[in-house]
Scaffold this motif. Structure first.
Motif, PDB file in Angstrom:
ATOM      1  N   THR A 304       7.229  -6.254   6.655  1.00  0.00           N
ATOM      2  CA  THR A 304       6.775  -4.873   6.514  1.00  0.00           C
ATOM      3  C   THR A 304       7.165  -4.341   5.146  1.00  0.00           C
ATOM      4  O   THR A 304       8.275  -4.575   4.676  1.00  0.00           O
ATOM      5  CB  THR A 304       7.381  -3.988   7.614  1.00  0.00           C
ATOM      6  OG1 THR A 304       7.007  -4.509   8.900  1.00  0.00           O
ATOM      7  CG2 THR A 304       6.885  -2.561   7.498  1.00  0.00           C
ATOM      8  N   LEU A 307       3.885   1.463   1.967  1.00  0.00           N
ATOM      9  CA  LEU A 307       2.610   1.560   1.255  1.00  0.00           C
ATOM     10  C   LEU A 307       2.827   2.008  -0.182  1.00  0.00           C
ATOM     11  O   LEU A 307       2.191   1.489  -1.105  1.00  0.00           O
ATOM     12  CB  LEU A 307       1.685   2.542   1.986  1.00  0.00           C
ATOM     13  CG  LEU A 307       0.364   2.875   1.296  1.00  0.00           C
ATOM     14  CD1 LEU A 307      -0.488   1.622   1.125  1.00  0.00           C
ATOM     15  CD2 LEU A 307      -0.400   3.943   2.084  1.00  0.00           C
ATOM     16  N   MET A 343       0.649   0.927  11.809  1.00  0.00           N
ATOM     17  CA  MET A 343       0.208   0.215  10.612  1.00  0.00           C
ATOM     18  C   MET A 343      -0.963  -0.672  10.973  1.00  0.00           C
ATOM     19  O   MET A 343      -1.185  -0.975  12.144  1.00  0.00           O
ATOM     20  CB  MET A 343       1.363  -0.590  10.015  1.00  0.00           C
ATOM     21  CG  MET A 343       1.893  -1.707  10.885  1.00  0.00           C
ATOM     22  SD  MET A 343       3.282  -2.595  10.108  1.00  0.00           S
ATOM     23  CE  MET A 343       4.610  -1.408  10.390  1.00  0.00           C
ATOM     24  N   LEU A 367      -5.835  -2.306   2.702  1.00  0.00           N
ATOM     25  CA  LEU A 367      -5.105  -1.367   1.850  1.00  0.00           C
ATOM     26  C   LEU A 367      -5.810  -0.018   1.804  1.00  0.00           C
ATOM     27  O   LEU A 367      -5.174   1.040   1.920  1.00  0.00           O
ATOM     28  CB  LEU A 367      -4.971  -1.958   0.451  1.00  0.00           C
ATOM     29  CG  LEU A 367      -4.160  -1.154  -0.571  1.00  0.00           C
ATOM     30  CD1 LEU A 367      -2.716  -1.022  -0.124  1.00  0.00           C
ATOM     31  CD2 LEU A 367      -4.238  -1.806  -1.948  1.00  0.00           C
ATOM     32  N   ALA A 370      -5.411   1.872   5.134  1.00  0.00           N
ATOM     33  CA  ALA A 370      -4.060   2.417   5.287  1.00  0.00           C
ATOM     34  C   ALA A 370      -3.886   3.664   4.438  1.00  0.00           C
ATOM     35  O   ALA A 370      -3.294   4.671   4.880  1.00  0.00           O
ATOM     36  CB  ALA A 370      -3.036   1.355   4.900  1.00  0.00           C
ATOM     37  N   LEU A 378       2.869  -1.150   5.702  1.00  0.00           N
ATOM     38  CA  LEU A 378       1.883  -2.201   5.922  1.00  0.00           C
ATOM     39  C   LEU A 378       2.571  -3.496   6.296  1.00  0.00           C
ATOM     40  O   LEU A 378       3.743  -3.706   5.965  1.00  0.00           O
ATOM     41  CB  LEU A 378       1.079  -2.456   4.637  1.00  0.00           C
ATOM     42  CG  LEU A 378       0.195  -1.350   4.082  1.00  0.00           C
ATOM     43  CD1 LEU A 378      -0.099  -1.644   2.626  1.00  0.00           C
ATOM     44  CD2 LEU A 378      -1.088  -1.269   4.873  1.00  0.00           C
TER      45      LEU A 378
END
Length: 388
Positions: A304, A307, A343, A367, A370, A378
């Protein structure tokens, strides 16, 4: 107080006895292995150890031993689509017509798979059953119309294959050269087309394949044919997979054809140029492979990352290729819907450079979804370049 003697001193001459015993065992075992019975016993023991090792990869055993729900030996990035009783009941008996495979490919490509591998040999063009052709022999217009309908199935599959560059098909090899087969021209065309997916072979090999079952002409320009010849042990168990198959074309060219296993490994490790593949004695070396790094505790591949950190460290324009808006919308909906996810379910694929910057290898849609949904973190897989 009693003085404690050093550990080796306390052992006395036992280490020497252990070494002598080990030497005697090795000598005796070497003698046993030199006999037929010994070789069979040795082979049985080796196979038993291999089978035991792979049994440890069972999800149930890992859960029982570690208490974890996730098995680190199994990848959730691979999906096997089987041909089972349920699918046969819905789509009809095997073999299915090519339009079924075309529809499958169109459906699965909506989700941007890294590769699609058909474990099916497409050797002959689609044709109508001979019994139907005999029934329509007196009605040529209907016969031609039906022949055109069957040919259109191949054309539809070929058109779907032409849209993508990540599809692999089976290629079956034959040990002996077959100059008398009626489709020799098709074999030659496949041999010529395979040069871009094969390696030059130096020297001689213990055995060589000299012919093959061709791929349908309309499919060949749009796919990556890979060899599937494998050999099981005497107990009918497959314990190993060949990476390369030595082949000699009708024109006498010596090549190494890529097996399905090696071709998918090259795809997985980002090797798109066969100049980066070296065949050495007893091994294949991948130069500059994109090797995923393990995370905390050297056990977790997917980790993880915030972002904001990904955006801060990211450089470059990202991967090329067609942007999958369907995937973007699907992920954005999942992140903003009623069952809002923390996520995205799929990880970003990133390459870490020596200066700490990141390059996006795959997942621009992930991407963007998100960022649009405002999620804080993410899932990522971070790779580094090195030889394998």
């Amino acid at each position: 107080m009693k003085q404690q003697r050093p550990f080796l001193a306390r052992l006395g001459n036992r280490p020497l006895l252990l070494l002598i015993g080990l030497a005697v065992f090795v000598a005796l075992w070497g003698g046993v292995r030199s006999t037929d019975t010994g070789r069979r016993l040795s082979t049985r023991l080796e196979r038993g150890l291999v089978d035991f090792y792979f049994s440890l990869r069972s999800r149930n055993l890992v859960d029982l031993a570690t208490g974890r729900a996730e098995n680190p030996y199994l990848s959730d990035q691979v999906l096997f689509v089987g041909i089972d009783e349920e699918s046969l009941g819905q789509l009809g008996r095997w073999p299915w017509h090519r339009d079924v495979h075309a529809r499958f490919l169109a459906s699965v490509q909506r989700f941007s798979p890294r590769a699609v591998y058909f474990d099916i040999a497409f050797v002959l063009p689609e044709t109508m059953p001979a019994s139907v052709a005999r029934q329509l022999a007196a009605e040529p217009d209907k016969l031609w119309a039906l022949e055109a309908a069957f040919a259109a199935m191949d054309q539809r599959f070929a058109a779907e294959l032409a849209r993508y560059d990540n599809v692999y098909l089976d290629l079956f090899l034959v040990e002996e050269y077959r100059p008398g087969v009626p489709y020799l021209d098709r074999i030659r065309r496949v041999e010529e087309g395979m040069e871009r997916f094969s390696l030059e072979r130096q020297g001689n090999s213990p055995f060589v394949f000299r012919s093959l079952e061709p791929v349908v002409d309309d499919f060949l320009p749009h796919v990556r044919p890979v060899t599937v010849q494998q050999y099981d042990d005497e107990d009918d168990v497959f314990r190993s997979w060949m990476l390369l198959h030595p082949y000699e074309t009708e024109a006498g060219k010596k090549r190494y054809l890529l097996s399905a296993a090696l071709a998918l490994l090259l795809h997985h490790y980002g090797i798109d140029d066969l100049e980066r593949v070296a065949v050495e004695e007893g091994r294949v070396v991948l130069r500059g492979a994109l090797v995923p790094e393990l995370g905390a505790g050297h056990k977790q591949l997917v980790r993880t990352m915030e972002l904001a950190e990904v955006q801060r460290r990211l450089v470059g324009g990202g991967p090329g290729g067609e942007y999958n808006r369907d995937l973007f919308l699907f992920l954005k909906h999942e992140l903003e819907g009623e069952k809002k996810q923390v996520m995205p379910p799929f990880p970003l694929s990133l390459l870490e450079h020596g200066n700490g910057t990141l390059e996006l290898l795959a997942g621009r849609e992930i991407l963007d979804a998100a960022a649009a949904a405002g999620v804080p973190s993410l899932r990522v897989v971070i790779s580094k370049k090195r030889d394998l």
